[in-house]
Design a protein around this motif. Structure first.
Motif, PDB file in Angstrom:
ATOM      1  N   GLN A 151     -64.067  22.348  92.855  1.00  0.00           N
ATOM      2  CA  GLN A 151     -63.725  21.842  94.184  1.00  0.00           C
ATOM      3  C   GLN A 151     -64.923  21.998  95.097  1.00  0.00           C
ATOM      4  O   GLN A 151     -65.623  23.021  95.029  1.00  0.00           O
ATOM      5  N   VAL A 152     -65.161  20.975  95.928  1.00  0.00           N
ATOM      6  CA  VAL A 152     -66.233  21.021  96.916  1.00  0.00           C
ATOM      7  C   VAL A 152     -65.620  20.960  98.302  1.00  0.00           C
ATOM      8  O   VAL A 152     -64.818  20.061  98.596  1.00  0.00           O
ATOM      9  N   TYR A 153     -65.976  21.912  99.146  1.00  0.00           N
ATOM     10  CA  TYR A 153     -65.510  21.956 100.529  1.00  0.00           C
ATOM     11  C   TYR A 153     -66.655  21.497 101.414  1.00  0.00           C
ATOM     12  O   TYR A 153     -67.655  22.206 101.584  1.00  0.00           O
ATOM     13  N   ALA A 154     -66.532  20.291 101.947  1.00  0.00           N
ATOM     14  CA  ALA A 154     -67.579  19.678 102.760  1.00  0.00           C
ATOM     15  C   ALA A 154     -67.303  19.986 104.216  1.00  0.00           C
ATOM     16  O   ALA A 154     -66.371  19.445 104.818  1.00  0.00           O
ATOM     17  N   GLU A 155     -68.129  20.862 104.798  1.00  0.00           N
ATOM     18  CA  GLU A 155     -67.885  21.358 106.164  1.00  0.00           C
ATOM     19  C   GLU A 155     -68.879  20.763 107.145  1.00  0.00           C
ATOM     20  O   GLU A 155     -70.067  20.640 106.854  1.00  0.00           O
ATOM     21  N   ASP A 156     -68.381  20.383 108.315  1.00  0.00           N
ATOM     22  CA  ASP A 156     -69.248  19.945 109.404  1.00  0.00           C
ATOM     23  C   ASP A 156     -68.534  20.210 110.717  1.00  0.00           C
ATOM     24  O   ASP A 156     -67.299  20.318 110.752  1.00  0.00           O
ATOM     25  N   ILE A 157     -69.309  20.343 111.800  1.00  0.00           N
ATOM     26  CA  ILE A 157     -68.696  20.602 113.105  1.00  0.00           C
ATOM     27  C   ILE A 157     -68.368  19.313 113.842  1.00  0.00           C
ATOM     28  O   ILE A 157     -67.645  19.343 114.835  1.00  0.00           O
ATOM     29  N   GLU A 158     -68.896  18.178 113.380  1.00  0.00           N
ATOM     30  CA  GLU A 158     -68.679  16.897 114.060  1.00  0.00           C
ATOM     31  C   GLU A 158     -67.428  16.214 113.516  1.00  0.00           C
ATOM     32  O   GLU A 158     -67.350  15.918 112.320  1.00  0.00           O
ATOM     33  N   PRO A 159     -66.439  15.933 114.377  1.00  0.00           N
ATOM     34  CA  PRO A 159     -65.219  15.287 113.887  1.00  0.00           C
ATOM     35  C   PRO A 159     -65.468  13.970 113.161  1.00  0.00           C
ATOM     36  O   PRO A 159     -64.824  13.678 112.151  1.00  0.00           O
ATOM     37  N   ASP A 160     -66.426  13.171 113.656  1.00  0.00           N
ATOM     38  CA  ASP A 160     -66.653  11.881 113.011  1.00  0.00           C
ATOM     39  C   ASP A 160     -67.304  12.049 111.645  1.00  0.00           C
ATOM     40  O   ASP A 160     -67.086  11.227 110.742  1.00  0.00           O
ATOM     41  N   MET A 161     -68.115  13.101 111.472  1.00  0.00           N
ATOM     42  CA  MET A 161     -68.673  13.370 110.154  1.00  0.00           C
ATOM     43  C   MET A 161     -67.573  13.791 109.180  1.00  0.00           C
ATOM     44  O   MET A 161     -67.551  13.377 108.016  1.00  0.00           O
ATOM     45  N   VAL A 162     -66.631  14.603 109.645  1.00  0.00           N
ATOM     46  CA  VAL A 162     -65.525  15.032 108.792  1.00  0.00           C
ATOM     47  C   VAL A 162     -64.696  13.823 108.374  1.00  0.00           C
ATOM     48  O   VAL A 162     -64.318  13.676 107.203  1.00  0.00           O
ATOM     49  N   ARG A 163     -64.453  12.938 109.317  1.00  0.00           N
ATOM     50  CA  ARG A 163     -63.723  11.702 109.003  1.00  0.00           C
ATOM     51  C   ARG A 163     -64.477  10.885 107.967  1.00  0.00           C
ATOM     52  O   ARG A 163     -63.897  10.400 106.984  1.00  0.00           O
ATOM     53  N   TYR A 164     -65.800  10.752 108.158  1.00  0.00           N
ATOM     54  CA  TYR A 164     -66.623   9.968 107.239  1.00  0.00           C
ATOM     55  C   TYR A 164     -66.646  10.605 105.847  1.00  0.00           C
ATOM     56  O   TYR A 164     -66.585   9.904 104.823  1.00  0.00           O
ATOM     57  N   LEU A 165     -66.737  11.925 105.786  1.00  0.00           N
ATOM     58  CA  LEU A 165     -66.744  12.626 104.505  1.00  0.00           C
ATOM     59  C   LEU A 165     -65.475  12.340 103.706  1.00  0.00           C
ATOM     60  O   LEU A 165     -65.524  12.075 102.500  1.00  0.00           O
ATOM     61  N   ALA A 166     -64.332  12.391 104.388  1.00  0.00           N
ATOM     62  CA  ALA A 166     -63.073  12.113 103.704  1.00  0.00           C
ATOM     63  C   ALA A 166     -63.022  10.670 103.217  1.00  0.00           C
ATOM     64  O   ALA A 166     -62.615  10.390 102.086  1.00  0.00           O
ATOM     65  N   ASP A 167     -63.447   9.750 104.081  1.00  0.00           N
ATOM     66  CA  ASP A 167     -63.456   8.340 103.691  1.00  0.00           C
ATOM     67  C   ASP A 167     -64.395   8.089 102.516  1.00  0.00           C
ATOM     68  O   ASP A 167     -64.083   7.330 101.598  1.00  0.00           O
ATOM     69  N   ARG A 168     -65.560   8.724 102.544  1.00  0.00           N
ATOM     70  CA  ARG A 168     -66.535   8.519 101.468  1.00  0.00           C
ATOM     71  C   ARG A 168     -65.999   9.057 100.151  1.00  0.00           C
ATOM     72  O   ARG A 168     -66.165   8.422  99.091  1.00  0.00           O
ATOM     73  N   ALA A 169     -65.368  10.213 100.176  1.00  0.00           N
ATOM     74  CA  ALA A 169     -64.800  10.771  98.955  1.00  0.00           C
ATOM     75  C   ALA A 169     -63.759   9.833  98.364  1.00  0.00           C
ATOM     76  O   ALA A 169     -63.700   9.631  97.146  1.00  0.00           O
ATOM     77  N   ALA A 170     -62.951   9.224  99.237  1.00  0.00           N
ATOM     78  CA  ALA A 170     -61.947   8.273  98.753  1.00  0.00           C
ATOM     79  C   ALA A 170     -62.607   7.036  98.154  1.00  0.00           C
ATOM     80  O   ALA A 170     -62.216   6.561  97.081  1.00  0.00           O
ATOM     81  N   ARG A 171     -63.621   6.511  98.844  1.00  0.00           N
ATOM     82  CA  ARG A 171     -64.315   5.320  98.352  1.00  0.00           C
ATOM     83  C   ARG A 171     -64.949   5.562  96.989  1.00  0.00           C
ATOM     84  O   ARG A 171     -64.960   4.665  96.137  1.00  0.00           O
ATOM     85  N   GLU A 172     -65.494   6.759  96.780  1.00  0.00           N
ATOM     86  CA  GLU A 172     -66.216   7.045  95.554  1.00  0.00           C
ATOM     87  C   GLU A 172     -65.333   7.714  94.499  1.00  0.00           C
ATOM     88  O   GLU A 172     -65.816   8.151  93.455  1.00  0.00           O
ATOM     89  N   GLY A 173     -64.020   7.761  94.761  1.00  0.00           N
ATOM     90  CA  GLY A 173     -63.085   8.282  93.779  1.00  0.00           C
ATOM     91  C   GLY A 173     -63.258   9.746  93.460  1.00  0.00           C
ATOM     92  O   GLY A 173     -63.027  10.168  92.324  1.00  0.00           O
ATOM     93  N   LEU A 174     -63.633  10.546  94.443  1.00  0.00           N
ATOM     94  CA  LEU A 174     -63.878  11.966  94.239  1.00  0.00           C
ATOM     95  C   LEU A 174     -62.684  12.770  94.755  1.00  0.00           C
ATOM     96  O   LEU A 174     -62.603  13.121  95.936  1.00  0.00           O
ATOM     97  N   GLY A 175     -61.777  13.067  93.868  1.00  0.00           N
ATOM     98  CA  GLY A 175     -60.582  13.798  94.266  1.00  0.00           C
ATOM     99  C   GLY A 175     -60.784  15.282  94.422  1.00  0.00           C
ATOM    100  O   GLY A 175     -59.850  15.992  94.813  1.00  0.00           O
ATOM    101  N   ASN A 176     -61.968  15.780  94.111  1.00  0.00           N
ATOM    102  CA  ASN A 176     -62.227  17.222  94.220  1.00  0.00           C
ATOM    103  C   ASN A 176     -63.049  17.566  95.458  1.00  0.00           C
ATOM    104  O   ASN A 176     -63.761  18.564  95.485  1.00  0.00           O
ATOM    105  N   VAL A 177     -62.935  16.730  96.508  1.00  0.00           N
ATOM    106  CA  VAL A 177     -63.629  16.989  97.771  1.00  0.00           C
ATOM    107  C   VAL A 177     -62.602  17.245  98.869  1.00  0.00           C
ATOM    108  O   VAL A 177     -61.651  16.476  99.042  1.00  0.00           O
TER     109      VAL A 177
END
Length: 269
Positions: A137-163
């Motif tokens: 499991q990878v926990y992708a941490e950032d303080i910027e709300p838009d970066m957190v949103r982008y990280l979740a979207d990117r993981a979904a786009r790239e089929g990474l269920g362990n993010v």
């Protein structure tokens, strides 16, 4: 900032340091709020060298920077509009000097490791870490709300269920417990309160867990990627500061990357 809820990515039905080329940036509370972990008590009779280094990092983080020379690089810069930053943070040219695959290989991660990407930005290292730990499991941490949103979207786009995308804050990355490793790339010089922040990181690592800091060499050329020399933090300062917080220094690598060092620290067993 008020932390928002964690965004947990499960594998989608259909079908990330941060950061950084020229500008870099630097989850949500658990169900039961954790008290802030106090750093280990300091020995008032400790070595003068370490006390001097502690003061030096505080002075370096506090000093003003000429905005023209810094090419717009601010210590506490806001990194909003993640789509715009992704063109820079994920540019093909970055791979030439960042060598992300070599950095990840140096971590020696098991396929089932639980890893935190601190200051993950648009997920440049997050997605590579996720592929390196397919059963972990990878926990992708950032303080910027838009970066957190982008990280979740990117993981979904790239089929990474362990993010799992997490929003932290300046004093606490709000990570889960018993992590095997944590990495922070090109973001240490942006942390507003490194003592509080890394004390929390230490508490979230399992005994024997590793913390790796990748940041820009103090003596890198002025025209190198990343911040100007006035904002860079020497690797010896990073080591001394983290040792004061209870980490053990494993090694420092100044050869792998042309402009950056890798500092390997560990939570003692």
């Amino acid at each position: 900032m008020t932390p928002g809820p964690p965004v947990v990515m499960s594998r989608p039905r259909a079908l990330f340091e941060l950061p950084l080329a020229t500008l870099l940036a630097c989850g949500a509370p658990s169900a039961t709020p954790r008290p802030a972990a106090a750093p280990p008590a300091h020995d008032d009779h400790g070595t003068p060298e370490l006390h001097a280094q502690e003061h030096e990092i505080a002075e370096e983080l506090a000093q003003p920077v000429d905005n023209h020379r810094a090419r717009g690089h601010h210590r506490h810069h806001r990194f909003e509009d993640a789509e715009r930053w992704s063109a820079q943070f994920d540019s093909p040219e970055r791979a030439e000097w960042q060598r992300p695959d070599a950095v990840i290989a140096a971590l020696g991660l098991r396929p089932d490791a639980r890893v935190a990407d601190l200051g993950a930005g648009t997920g440049y290292f997050t997605v590579r870490l996720a592929r390196a730990v397919p059963r972990g499991q990878v926990y992708a941490e950032d303080i910027e709300p838009d970066m957190v949103r982008y990280l979740a979207d990117r993981a979904a786009r790239e089929g990474l269920g362990n993010v799992t995308a997490l929003r932290g804050d300046a004093a606490d990355p709000k990570l889960p417990d018993k992590l095997d490793a944590a990495i922070m790339v090109d973001t240490y010089h942006h942390i507003a309160d490194p003592t509080a922040f890394f004390a929390q990181v230490r508490e979230r690592l399992r005994p024997g867990g590793d913390l790796v800091i990748v940041d820009f060499k103090k003596d890198a050329p002025e025209d190198a990627p990343g911040p100007p020399a006035a904002m860079r933090i020497a690797d010896a300062i990073v080591v001394a500061h983290l040792r004061k917080l209870g980490f053990a220094h494993i090694r420092t690598d100044r050869e792998m990357l042309p402009y950056q060092y890798l500092v390997f620290m560990r939570r003692p067993t």
